[in-house]
Design an enzyme around this catalytic site. Structure first.
Site, short mmCIF file in Angstrom:
data_model
loop_
_atom_site.label_atom_id
_atom_site.label_comp_id
_atom_site.label_asym_id
_atom_site.label_seq_id
_atom_site.Cartn_x
_atom_site.Cartn_y
_atom_site.Cartn_z
N ASN A 117 0.83 -1.20 0.00
CA ASN A 117 0.00 0.00 0.00
C ASN A 117 0.87 1.25 0.00
O ASN A 117 1.94 1.28 0.59
CB ASN A 117 -0.96 0.00 1.20
CG ASN A 117 -0.42 0.75 2.39
OD1 ASN A 117 -0.48 1.98 2.45
ND2 ASN A 117 0.13 0.01 3.36
N PHE A 121 -2.07 8.04 4.36
CA PHE A 121 -2.88 8.63 5.44
C PHE A 121 -4.15 9.29 4.91
O PHE A 121 -4.51 10.40 5.30
CB PHE A 121 -2.08 9.66 6.24
CG PHE A 121 -0.97 9.11 7.09
CD1 PHE A 121 -0.83 7.76 7.30
CD2 PHE A 121 -0.05 9.96 7.67
CE1 PHE A 121 0.20 7.25 8.09
CE2 PHE A 121 0.99 9.48 8.47
CZ PHE A 121 1.12 8.11 8.67
N SER A 181 5.29 5.22 8.90
CA SER A 181 4.72 4.92 7.59
C SER A 181 5.74 5.29 6.51
O SER A 181 6.33 6.37 6.55
CB SER A 181 3.43 5.70 7.36
OG SER A 181 3.02 5.58 6.01
N ASN A 183 4.88 6.00 3.54
CA ASN A 183 4.12 6.67 2.48
C ASN A 183 3.90 8.16 2.70
O ASN A 183 3.21 8.80 1.91
CB ASN A 183 2.77 5.97 2.32
CG ASN A 183 2.93 4.50 1.96
OD1 ASN A 183 3.74 4.15 1.11
ND2 ASN A 183 2.18 3.64 2.64
N THR A 184 4.48 8.72 3.77
CA THR A 184 4.50 10.16 3.98
C THR A 184 5.97 10.60 3.93
O THR A 184 6.77 10.12 4.73
CB THR A 184 3.89 10.54 5.34
OG1 THR A 184 2.49 10.19 5.33
CG2 THR A 184 4.03 12.03 5.62
N LYS A 242 4.59 3.59 17.21
CA LYS A 242 4.63 2.58 16.14
C LYS A 242 5.87 2.79 15.30
O LYS A 242 6.06 3.86 14.72
CB LYS A 242 3.37 2.67 15.27
CG LYS A 242 3.30 1.54 14.24
CD LYS A 242 1.91 1.41 13.65
CE LYS A 242 1.82 0.17 12.76
NZ LYS A 242 0.45 -0.06 12.26
N ASN A 271 5.37 -1.47 11.61
CA ASN A 271 4.68 -0.97 10.43
C ASN A 271 5.08 -1.82 9.22
O ASN A 271 5.75 -2.84 9.36
CB ASN A 271 5.04 0.51 10.21
CG ASN A 271 3.90 1.32 9.63
OD1 ASN A 271 3.23 0.89 8.69
ND2 ASN A 271 3.67 2.50 10.18
#
Length: 384
Positions: A117, A121, A181, A183-184, A242, A271
């Site tokens: 993925n 967010f 994450s 993805n940021t 996390k 994560n």
């Protein structure tokens, strides 16, 4: 093979991964909307086999939870609890609403029992999610995972997290701080010691302040028991961290040291990973960037759990997540040091009976291994 795996899943898997996920969430939300429907599901799917399961001041019906990312906006929390989960972690939630990254951004790798993925967010924002959580029946422990808005630079990250924390505080049983994450952009830099100390210091100061405020409100509302709480900091909202699975051992040691010094309630490990090393059967060229979850992440996350357990000497509760598809997978995490378990990808592939099946199997394994309780199994496989 269950009915879900043989019939329902093949139909859902004909849809894109994100469309299928949205259909699944909506179906849960509508079919289990009433208390009657939730009670009916719970009678068949709850497996209350774990007594007095207390973690960081909260009581859990069982150790199996839904990881953040599945119900980002808190629209199906009680429904997920009715499926037998002991807790649900909502989010990741940001202060301002976000649409996330361009689609497609969620991909299945069935041959490897995995997902990739790069959602970014996508969520309704802290104000909307907090309002939604306020109306829950609370069939289970509810955690809220908070993250940084994409357009906020790391120098302003603490202020952005604090805005979310202020709003989420009364609605969450615990708050998880997502600094991992992939993805940021630049988010994982917040795991560096100097950045992490600054962030945790700000959050825990605010945590103590808000807790004191809640205590004073209770006194004013006629709850004299609050007057006995001279040390109000002991009742602070459990704050968890996390972290990523892609850290080296010295980074993990540093994070554990900081977490202990700032009285973090626990660590969620882990994560998703940016590595593709565990993929054996899928053509990853079609998917691009993003975080990998599922079976290929299993050993990596277990190794991180073991390191956290060793460096904290078992003093830091760990929520183990990554590649859990069965009771045996869950027990492996517990033996490595996890006090609780979360699943996402395993639930996607396993279906509605996932929590029940894992709970029943886990209780059987613990008994077969000669442990009197789950507590005795935590960290049993780690050489200190």
């Amino acid at each position: 093979m269950s009915f879900f795996q043989s019939f329902t899943r093949p139909i859902l898997f004909k849809l894109s991964a994100e469309s299928a996920h949205n259909v699944g969430i909506k179906t849960l939300q509508t079919t289990l909307s009433s208390k009657f429907a939730q009670d009916f599901a719970a009678r068949h799917l709850e497996a209350n086999l774990f007594d007095n399961l207390e973690r960081f001041g909260l009581n859990f019906k069982n150790p199996i939870g839904v990881a953040a990312g599945f119900d980002k906006n808190g629209i199906a929390v009680d429904q997920l609890a009715a499926l037998g989960f002991g807790f649900v972690e909502v989010g990741t939630v940001t202060y301002k609403p976000q649409t996330g990254n361009p689609k497609p951004r969620l991909f299945r790798l069935p041959g490897d029992q995995a997902l990739i993925n790069r959602l970014g967010f996508n969520n309704d924002g802290a104000i909307a999610v907090t309002a939604r959580l306020a109306n829950l029946k609370r069939r289970c422990v509810v955690g809220v995972n908070i993250g940084k808005n994409k357009d906020v630079p790391n120098e302003e990250a603490a202020a952005n997290y604090l805005k979310s924390f202020d709003l989420i505080y009364p609605a969450a049983d615990y708050v998880a701080v997502n600094i991992s994450s992939p993805n940021t952009p630049h988010l994982r830099e917040l795991q560096k010691a100097e950045n992490l100390e600054s962030l945790l210091s700000s959050l825990q100061q605010r945590n103590a302040f808000l807790t004191k405020g809640v205590g004073l409100q209770n006194i004013r509302r006629g709850h004299p028991e609050s007057e006995t709480h001279n040390d109000l900091t002991r009742d602070k909202k459990p704050l968890l961290l996390k972290i990523a699975p892609d850290l080296n051992e010295s980074d993990i040691e540093s994070i554990v040291d900081i977490a202990l010094r700032y009285e973090v309630a626990g660590i969620i490990a882990t994560n998703t990973t940016t590595s593709r090393a565990g993929i054996k059967k899928s053509d990853i060229a079609n998917f691009g960037a993003g975080g990998l979850s599922g079976k290929p992440l299993a050993q990596l996350s277990t190794d991180v759990i073991s390191m956290i357990f060793r460096y904290s000497k078992g003093k830091l509760p760990i929520i183990g997540v990554g590649g859990i598809f069965s009771a045996a997978d869950a027990f492996e995490k517990i033996a490595a040091g996890a006090a609780l378990i979360q699943a996402y990808t395993g639930f996607v592939y396993g279906g509605p009976t996932f929590a029940r099946d894992v709970n029943i199997g886990l209780a059987a394994i613990i008994k077969e291994r000669g442990f009197a309780a789950i507590e005795d199994a935590v960290g049993s496989g780690v050489k200190m």
